[in-house]
Design a protein around this motif. Structure first.
Motif, mmCIF file in Angstrom:
data_model
loop_
_atom_site.group_PDB
_atom_site.id
_atom_site.type_symbol
_atom_site.label_atom_id
_atom_site.label_comp_id
_atom_site.label_asym_id
_atom_site.label_seq_id
_atom_site.Cartn_x
_atom_site.Cartn_y
_atom_site.Cartn_z
ATOM 1 N N LEU A 251 3.121 -5.383 -1.736
ATOM 2 C CA LEU A 251 3.014 -4.889 -0.512
ATOM 3 C C LEU A 251 2.852 -3.353 -0.636
ATOM 4 C CD1 LEU A 251 5.754 -6.965 1.360
ATOM 5 C CD2 LEU A 251 3.255 -7.444 1.325
ATOM 6 N N GLY A 252 1.887 -2.882 0.246
ATOM 7 C CA GLY A 252 1.684 -1.241 -0.019
ATOM 8 C C GLY A 252 1.525 -0.685 -1.405
ATOM 9 N N ARG A 253 2.288 0.168 -1.705
ATOM 10 C CA ARG A 253 2.019 0.641 -3.067
ATOM 11 C C ARG A 253 2.953 -0.040 -4.211
ATOM 12 N NH1 ARG A 253 1.420 5.596 0.058
ATOM 13 N NH2 ARG A 253 3.567 5.942 0.006
ATOM 14 N N GLY A 254 3.415 -1.236 -3.717
ATOM 15 C CA GLY A 254 4.239 -1.911 -4.471
ATOM 16 C C GLY A 254 5.762 -1.809 -4.309
ATOM 17 N N LEU A 255 6.353 -2.846 -3.883
ATOM 18 C CA LEU A 255 7.930 -2.756 -3.770
ATOM 19 C C LEU A 255 8.794 -3.612 -4.997
ATOM 20 C CD1 LEU A 255 8.603 -3.435 0.103
ATOM 21 C CD2 LEU A 255 8.653 -1.068 -1.080
ATOM 22 N N GLY A 256 9.516 -2.839 -5.806
ATOM 23 C CA GLY A 256 10.206 -3.314 -6.766
ATOM 24 C C GLY A 256 11.563 -3.886 -5.748
ATOM 25 N N LEU A 257 12.129 -5.067 -6.366
ATOM 26 C CA LEU A 257 13.316 -5.571 -5.662
ATOM 27 C C LEU A 257 14.208 -5.876 -6.519
ATOM 28 C CD1 LEU A 257 14.514 -6.482 -3.126
ATOM 29 C CD2 LEU A 257 13.752 -8.608 -3.561
ATOM 30 N N GLY A 258 15.782 -5.524 -6.652
ATOM 31 C CA GLY A 258 16.790 -5.932 -7.686
ATOM 32 C C GLY A 258 17.816 -5.922 -6.930
#
Length: 270
Positions: A251-258
């Motif tokens: 999504l968008g410019r990339g969403l990292g999740l942790g």
């Protein structure tokens, strides 16, 4: 100062609907160990691919109106990425939010807190006094300045947990006071600027700084994760004991999740 056209609802139920991250984000997380062609294409041709971005359920009307007014182009967070953060925050119902890099996202967090009636403190770390004041002005425009503390912290070279590099030099006393003794359980990383050659992996230090304040089990979201160096940072974070990176939302410019499980020795006592 420009007057906001946002009309705030009288009751939080009118602004926010019950939900969770899963209905709002029916998207697979891309694994970090597979730098797939779609990820590369989204990074290099993001302007075109933003029109092809996977659909995310719309945010509540007051948030959509904010995004219309504030804009989601240029360096600002993209609309689908902002929607994803809204859904994640709505599901997590955080006690406190700690953000690295202020701007449109800061207003969104404050708007969520007001719409929900959440008493959560929101602390935004910003390196530029100029941008910090611009963010404060936006918060005042939308009537949510009381929800956020914007703290100016210079980006300097320092050593943290064996890593040496450029990151925010925060005043622990100021941050803890702004958090009102609470440990943030939602973290958002969107700074500092990493295009300077002398500090290209500076966002790596965000997590090391956040460990001093964060709650056990804090959820973190990192923007700009399509960039090769930011994906590498996510992988390096995942290798840290007590840190788990789930993957990357396209999504968008990339969403990292942790998620972060800081060691007791890394935290700052309130």
């Amino acid at each position: 100062m420009t007057t906001s056209s946002i009309v705030w609802p009288h009751a939080s139920a009118a602004a926010m609907r019950p939900g969770s991250a899963l209905p709002g984000l029916p998207l697979p997380l891309l694994p970090l160990d597979k730098a797939t062609l779609p990820v590369r294409l989204r990074h290099y041709w993001s302007a075109w691919l933003s029109r092809q971005s996977p659909a995310v359920a719309v945010a509540p009307p007051v948030i959509e109106a904010l995004l219309d007014e504030l804009g989601t182009s240029g360096w600002r967070i993209r609309r689908n990425a902002a929607r994803a953060i809204v859904h994640l925050c709505d599901a997590a119902q955080p006690t406190a939010v700690l953000e690295f890099g202020s701007g449109v996202s800061t207003v969104i967090f404050a708007a969520l807190a007001r719409a929900h009636g959440w008493p959560m403190p929101i602390v935004s770390i910003e390196e530029s006094p100029v941008y910090a004041e611009r963010t404060r002005e936006l918060l005042r425009r939308y009537g949510v300045a009381d929800r956020v503390t914007v703290i100016v912290a210079p980006v300097e070279e320092q050593t943290l947990d064996g890593w040496r590099g450029f990151t925010y030099r925060t005043d622990d006393q100021a941050v803890v006071a702004a958090l009102r003794g609470l440990r943030p359980d939602f973290l958002f990383f969107d700074g500092p600027a990493s295009w300077l050659r002398s500090r290209r992996d500076c966002r790596y230090g965000n997590l090391l700084v956040a460990q001093r304040y964060a709650a056990n089990g804090a959820l973190f979201v990192a923007d700009d994760a399509f960039r090769r160096r930011d994906r590498a940072i996510l992988a390096r974070w995942h290798a840290i004991d007590g840190v788990h990176v789930f993957g990357l939302f396209p999504l968008g410019r990339g969403l990292g999740l942790g998620m972060l499980h800081p060691s007791p020795g890394a935290t700052v006592a309130p």
